[in-house]
Each structure stands twice: as structure tokens, then as C-alpha cells.
Design an enzyme around this catalytic site. Structure first.
Site, mmCIF file in Angstrom:
data_model
loop_
_atom_site.group_PDB
_atom_site.id
_atom_site.type_symbol
_atom_site.label_atom_id
_atom_site.label_comp_id
_atom_site.label_asym_id
_atom_site.label_seq_id
_atom_site.Cartn_x
_atom_site.Cartn_y
_atom_site.Cartn_z
ATOM 1 N N MET A 254 -55.204 123.999 96.717
ATOM 2 C CA MET A 254 -54.932 123.172 97.683
ATOM 3 C C MET A 254 -55.818 123.628 98.741
ATOM 4 O O MET A 254 -55.692 122.908 100.222
ATOM 5 C CB MET A 254 -53.601 122.696 98.156
ATOM 6 N N HIS B 260 -56.486 133.098 96.388
ATOM 7 C CA HIS B 260 -57.307 132.288 95.793
ATOM 8 C C HIS B 260 -58.488 133.099 95.180
ATOM 9 O O HIS B 260 -59.194 132.694 93.739
ATOM 10 C CB HIS B 260 -57.802 131.221 96.420
ATOM 11 N N GLN C 136 -46.718 116.279 95.483
ATOM 12 C CA GLN C 136 -45.860 117.393 95.464
ATOM 13 C C GLN C 136 -45.074 117.871 96.678
ATOM 14 O O GLN C 136 -44.502 118.801 96.708
ATOM 15 C CB GLN C 136 -46.574 118.611 94.677
ATOM 16 N N GLY D 45 -51.493 131.472 89.933
ATOM 17 C CA GLY D 45 -50.889 132.802 90.570
ATOM 18 C C GLY D 45 -49.594 133.030 90.220
ATOM 19 O O GLY D 45 -48.856 131.998 90.368
#
Ligand code: AMP
Length: 284
Positions: free
Chosen positions: A30, A37, A61, A147
Site C-alpha cells: 500500500m 517492504h 480493506q 511479510g
């Protein structure tokens, strides 16, 4: 690095790479990229010839009253960081591209989405499963990298990919932390200096629980209690949940069984900033 914004451009690019026999990895994000990331992107680069990073703050979401509007957005910076980490493509579609007028299709993973994050954030994983399905369809990857920081999300995606027969390998990368143990998160930027100073207690509580399990502790209720006392005495955070669950089914445990892999996880709020973290451990 190539910037793509439409589904047809993304399809065309992925199709061409596949025809050339290249292996494609995707890293969905995002944005507001941080070292967590970037570690995923580097891992993706080891696994594939072509790395696609997706950048999309997915409205479906976020629940009502959550931080969709104020979620940090900085595409130029993200593009630069992703390129430095080895990404070849940034796929950054507009909200209207992903959810045009008349959009009505959602993907719902059942059972493991009813607990933990799913219990506190109803509809969250429906949004996650839907956007991940769409991004896999757009980017046609051989491998997708996520992750461990979002442990339940990783479990939901494994379930989704297995249940719907996606031909993609899922790789989950260990949580990347600040030097004081705080899990890196785009949301850490919301913390006040005072809350930022307290926030590492969350990981310390998880580590204490892990230590107790490794030293023979088997009573999950007592271990959860220890974590709760640490967090309540050392921070002003409001606890959403503290959990010791089976790592595969996410079912809450009372007595820990040898050989079982467990997920010790928590969510806590500092003011309106909600943080999550976890450790995974095999009961000796
Ligand atoms: P997000 O942009 O927060 O949706 O995260 C995109 C991906 O990065 C997800 O797979 C996350 O689990 C992963 N991620 C976020 N923070 C971390 C971290 N600290 N360590 C490892 N992976 C992370």
C-alpha cells in the site's frame, strides 16, 4: 523502472515476459515504503527475473472510521525506493481502475478470517482477498512475496491461493524491525514521540511470551496474562487482543502441545494508531 497504471498495460507486460520465459515475482504493497517492504522486494529479486511492486491503498480493506483517508501516500518516493531495491515495474492503478462503477465481485475466505484481525476489523480480509486476487490476475506472477508482520494475512492468502487453485508460489519474509524491536510499519509515522518510545514494549511482551514457551511454559492463559501485565504497566496502549493460537488454524490455545507451531500475536492502539505484531514459535 517502468510505471504502469492500467490493467491492459499490466496484462500486456506480464504476458510478454511470460512468453520470453521470464519468471515474475510480485510484491503487493500500500506504499509508504520502508525497509520491511524493501526487504520483500530484494527477496523477490532473488526469486525471479522480473519484480513487479504494486502500489494501491485498497479502500475495501479499510473499515468505516479507519485511516484510509489519512494513510500516507507518496508515489514518487515509493517509485524511487522500489527501483533502488531492484523492482522493475511499479503497478500503481487508480481506485477507479480497480473498482470501476458497477463493481460487485468480492472474494471471501472463511473460518480463519473470523478471529484476531478479522474479529476486530470485520470485512478487512474480504477486501484483502479481493485485491490480492485481482493483483495476481493483473500481474500473472510465478511467485508472490508477503511479510510475516501480517501473519494472519499471510495465512489467509495461502488459504486463498490453495483453495482457488492459483498457480503461484507464496513466499513469506520475516518481520523487519527497528533497532529497538518495533516492527516497521507505515503506520509508525502516526505515533507521537511519547507513544513511539513506549511502542517497543509490544515486541518485548511477545519475546517474553516466546521465552516462557521455550523454557517449558505450557499454560497459554498464564502466558497471555504476563504479556497483558507488561503492556498495561509499561504503556498507555489499549489492547485489542493478545493471542496464542495454532499457527495454521489460528485457533486459540489453552494448553500448549509439544511440536505444535504457535502464533503469539497482538494488536494494540496508541490513541488512534493501531499496531500489530507477532512471533511464531514451535513448542519444544
Ligand atoms: P502494506 O504496505 O502494509 O500493506 O504491506 C505490504 C507488504 O509488506 C505485506 O506483505 C506486509 O506484510 C509487508 N510488511 C509490512 N511491514 C513489514 C515488516 N516490518 N517486515 C516485513 N514485511 C513487512
Amino acid at each position: 523502472m517502468i510505471l504502469l497504471g492500467t490493467v491492459s498495460e499490466m496484462h500486456g507486460f506480464a504476458e510478454d515476459r511470460r512468453r520470453e520465459g521470464r519468471r515474475i515475482a510480485v510484491v503487493p504493497t500500500m506504499g509508504a515504503l520502508h525497509e520491511g517492504h524493501l526487504t520483500l522486494i530484494r527477496r523477490a529479486k532473488e526469486q525471479a527475473d522480473v519484480v513487479i511492486v504494486t502500489l494501491f491503498v485498497n479502500p475495501t480493506q479499510f473499515g468505516r472510521g479507519e485511516d484510509f483517508e489519512r494513510y500516507p501516500r507518496n508515489r514518487d518516493r515509493d517509485q524511487e525506493l522500489a527501483a533502488q531495491a531492484g523492482a522493475d515495474v511499479l503497478f500503481a492503478p487508480a481506485a477507479q481502475t480497480m473498482y470501476p462503477d458497477g463493481y460487485h465481485t468480492f472474494v471471501s475466505v472463511e473460518s480463519i478470517t473470523a478471529v484476531l484481525e478479522g474479529a476486530v476489523r470485520p470485512g478487512h480480509f474480504r477486501g484483502v482477498a479481493t485485491i490480492v486476487t485481482k493483483l495476481l490476475n493483473c500481474t500473472k506472477p510465478h511467485v508472490a512475496v508477503f511479510g510475516q508482520k501480517d501473519a494472519q494475512q499471510a495465512a489467509v492468502i495461502r488459504r486463498l491461493v490453495s483453495d482457488l487453485n492459483f498457480d503461484v508460489e507464496i513466499v513469506v519474509v520475516p518481520t523487519v524491525r527497528e533497532s529497538d524491536g518495533l516492527a516497521m510499519s507505515s503506520r509508525n509515522s502516526y505515533l507521537t514521540p511519547a507513544d513511539r518510545a513506549q511502542a517497543p514494549v509490544l515486541f518485548r511482551a511477545l519475546r517474553e511470551a516466546e521465552r516462557r514457551v521455550l523454557e517449558g511454559g505450557r499454560d497459554a492463559v498464564t502466558i497471555r496474562g504476563t504479556m497483558e501485565v507488561m503492556i498495561r504497566t509499561e504503556t498507555s496502549a489499549a489492547i485489542d487482543y493478545l493471542s496464542i493460537a495454532d499457527a495454521a488454524t489460528l485457533q486459540e490455545q489453552t494448553t500448549l502441545q509439544s511440536g505444535r507451531e504457535i502464533l503469539i500475536s497482538l494488536a494494540a492502539r496508541f490513541g488512534s494508531t493501531r499496531l500489530i505484531d507477532n512471533v511464531q514459535v514451535v513448542v519444544p
